[in-house]
Design a protein around this motif. Sequence first.
Motif, PDB file in Angstrom:
ATOM      1  N   ARG A   1      11.951 -30.565  35.455  1.00 59.12           N
ATOM      2  CA  ARG A   1      10.908 -31.472  35.150  1.00 59.12           C
ATOM      3  C   ARG A   1      10.167 -32.357  36.356  1.00 59.12           C
ATOM      4  O   ARG A   1       9.801 -33.480  35.892  1.00 59.12           O
ATOM      5  N   GLY A   2       9.904 -31.550  37.543  1.00 56.89           N
ATOM      6  CA  GLY A   2       9.224 -32.272  38.542  1.00 56.89           C
ATOM      7  C   GLY A   2       7.817 -31.688  38.283  1.00 56.89           C
ATOM      8  O   GLY A   2       7.407 -30.792  38.278  1.00 56.89           O
ATOM      9  N   TYR A   3       6.532 -32.871  38.579  1.00 56.10           N
ATOM     10  CA  TYR A   3       5.367 -32.677  38.437  1.00 56.10           C
ATOM     11  C   TYR A   3       4.291 -33.317  39.689  1.00 56.10           C
ATOM     12  O   TYR A   3       4.988 -34.209  40.343  1.00 56.10           O
ATOM     13  N   GLY A   4       3.602 -32.766  40.443  1.00 54.95           N
ATOM     14  CA  GLY A   4       2.910 -33.226  41.626  1.00 54.95           C
ATOM     15  C   GLY A   4       1.606 -33.384  41.249  1.00 54.95           C
ATOM     16  O   GLY A   4       0.888 -32.312  40.817  1.00 54.95           O
ATOM     17  N   TYR A   5       1.034 -34.383  42.061  1.00 48.52           N
ATOM     18  CA  TYR A   5      -0.533 -34.568  41.770  1.00 48.52           C
ATOM     19  C   TYR A   5      -0.894 -35.140  43.319  1.00 48.52           C
ATOM     20  O   TYR A   5      -0.330 -35.896  43.682  1.00 48.52           O
TER      21      TYR A   5
ATOM     22  N   HIS B   1      15.895 -36.232  33.489  1.00 48.95           N
ATOM     23  CA  HIS B   1      14.512 -37.092  33.778  1.00 48.95           C
ATOM     24  C   HIS B   1      13.036 -36.297  34.207  1.00 48.95           C
ATOM     25  O   HIS B   1      13.317 -35.236  34.865  1.00 48.95           O
ATOM     26  N   LYS B   2      11.926 -37.017  33.624  1.00 45.06           N
ATOM     27  CA  LYS B   2      10.803 -36.247  34.274  1.00 45.06           C
ATOM     28  C   LYS B   2      10.185 -37.110  35.428  1.00 45.06           C
ATOM     29  O   LYS B   2      10.173 -38.220  35.378  1.00 45.06           O
ATOM     30  N   LEU B   3       9.747 -36.412  36.481  1.00 48.61           N
ATOM     31  CA  LEU B   3       9.485 -37.205  37.569  1.00 48.61           C
ATOM     32  C   LEU B   3       8.049 -36.792  38.051  1.00 48.61           C
ATOM     33  O   LEU B   3       7.637 -35.582  37.806  1.00 48.61           O
TER      34      LEU B   3
ATOM     35  N   GLY C   1       2.440 -36.822  31.205  1.00 46.37           N
ATOM     36  CA  GLY C   1       3.492 -38.251  31.005  1.00 46.37           C
ATOM     37  C   GLY C   1       3.724 -38.512  29.763  1.00 46.37           C
ATOM     38  O   GLY C   1       3.290 -37.797  28.528  1.00 46.37           O
ATOM     39  N   PRO C   2       4.308 -39.565  29.289  1.00 48.41           N
ATOM     40  CA  PRO C   2       4.879 -40.396  30.350  1.00 48.41           C
ATOM     41  C   PRO C   2       6.113 -39.946  31.184  1.00 48.41           C
ATOM     42  O   PRO C   2       6.801 -38.968  30.681  1.00 48.41           O
TER      43      PRO C   2
ATOM     44  N   SER D   1       7.146 -44.291  31.815  1.00 46.79           N
ATOM     45  CA  SER D   1       7.909 -44.604  30.511  1.00 46.79           C
ATOM     46  C   SER D   1       8.363 -45.889  30.557  1.00 46.79           C
ATOM     47  O   SER D   1       8.694 -46.424  31.535  1.00 46.79           O
ATOM     48  N   PRO D   2       8.552 -46.689  29.298  1.00 43.49           N
ATOM     49  CA  PRO D   2       9.367 -47.834  28.991  1.00 43.49           C
ATOM     50  C   PRO D   2      10.562 -47.618  29.882  1.00 43.49           C
ATOM     51  O   PRO D   2      11.332 -46.954  29.559  1.00 43.49           O
ATOM     52  N   GLY D   3      10.802 -48.783  30.741  1.00 48.31           N
ATOM     53  CA  GLY D   3      12.158 -48.724  31.515  1.00 48.31           C
ATOM     54  C   GLY D   3      12.261 -47.819  32.498  1.00 48.31           C
ATOM     55  O   GLY D   3      13.063 -47.509  33.285  1.00 48.31           O
TER      56      GLY D   3
END
Length: 231
Positions: A116-120, A93-95, A138-139, A167-169
Amino acid sequence: ERRDCVMCGYHLSNKDLSDFLTPFPCNLRAFADEVFHVWRCPKCHTIHCLETVDLDYYYSKYPDEELSLTAPLRLIYGGLHKRLKKHGFTHKHKLLDYGCGKGLFLQYLKEQGFERGYGYDPYGDPANVGDASVLENGPFDYILLSDVIEHVEDPRALLKTLDSLLSPGGRIMIGAPNAANLDLNQPQLSDHYNEVHVPYHLHIYTRESVEQLAQERGWSPIGFYNRAYYD
């Protein structure tokens, strides 16, 4: 001044001031001699910081840069990671950690093998976590909003932005102080002045009001965790 409740629209009139306002000290060492006032909405129980200030100035003294991935933080992040996994979070998963500070939780996840972790962070260094272009990745399957929603003036605008990045769901985990647990008559106690955290916490919500904000976006609640302020 913040005289209108962002949740229900209740207006704090001049005649209400003496009954509603409570002085709270700033809990940051840099501004320890400054006092601000908070008030609780009598209709929905949301807590508001009355004074509006130059937040860029106050965040310039914020001690985030002094933080590092210590053993206590690893324990806290381990618990957070466990709760994410309970709701399906895996390596695939992408977080997005929105409002990530220095990005220490992402550092922790990377040590656990999550790539797959991103921070802002809107108040972060534009050359690092303050670079909004990261949102273009994203998403995202999971969005973490930890200790952020109480720092923004318009919570609905923030959740609308996050909705567009999800993302959807997908799932969003919101961590925030619970206004229902705060006694504004005891500003001298650390559990209260740390969570009220003036002037940085602009609005503090109850569980019911956070769920209302989420349901306005068509989201459904999937879990609730009542944690101490340091976790």
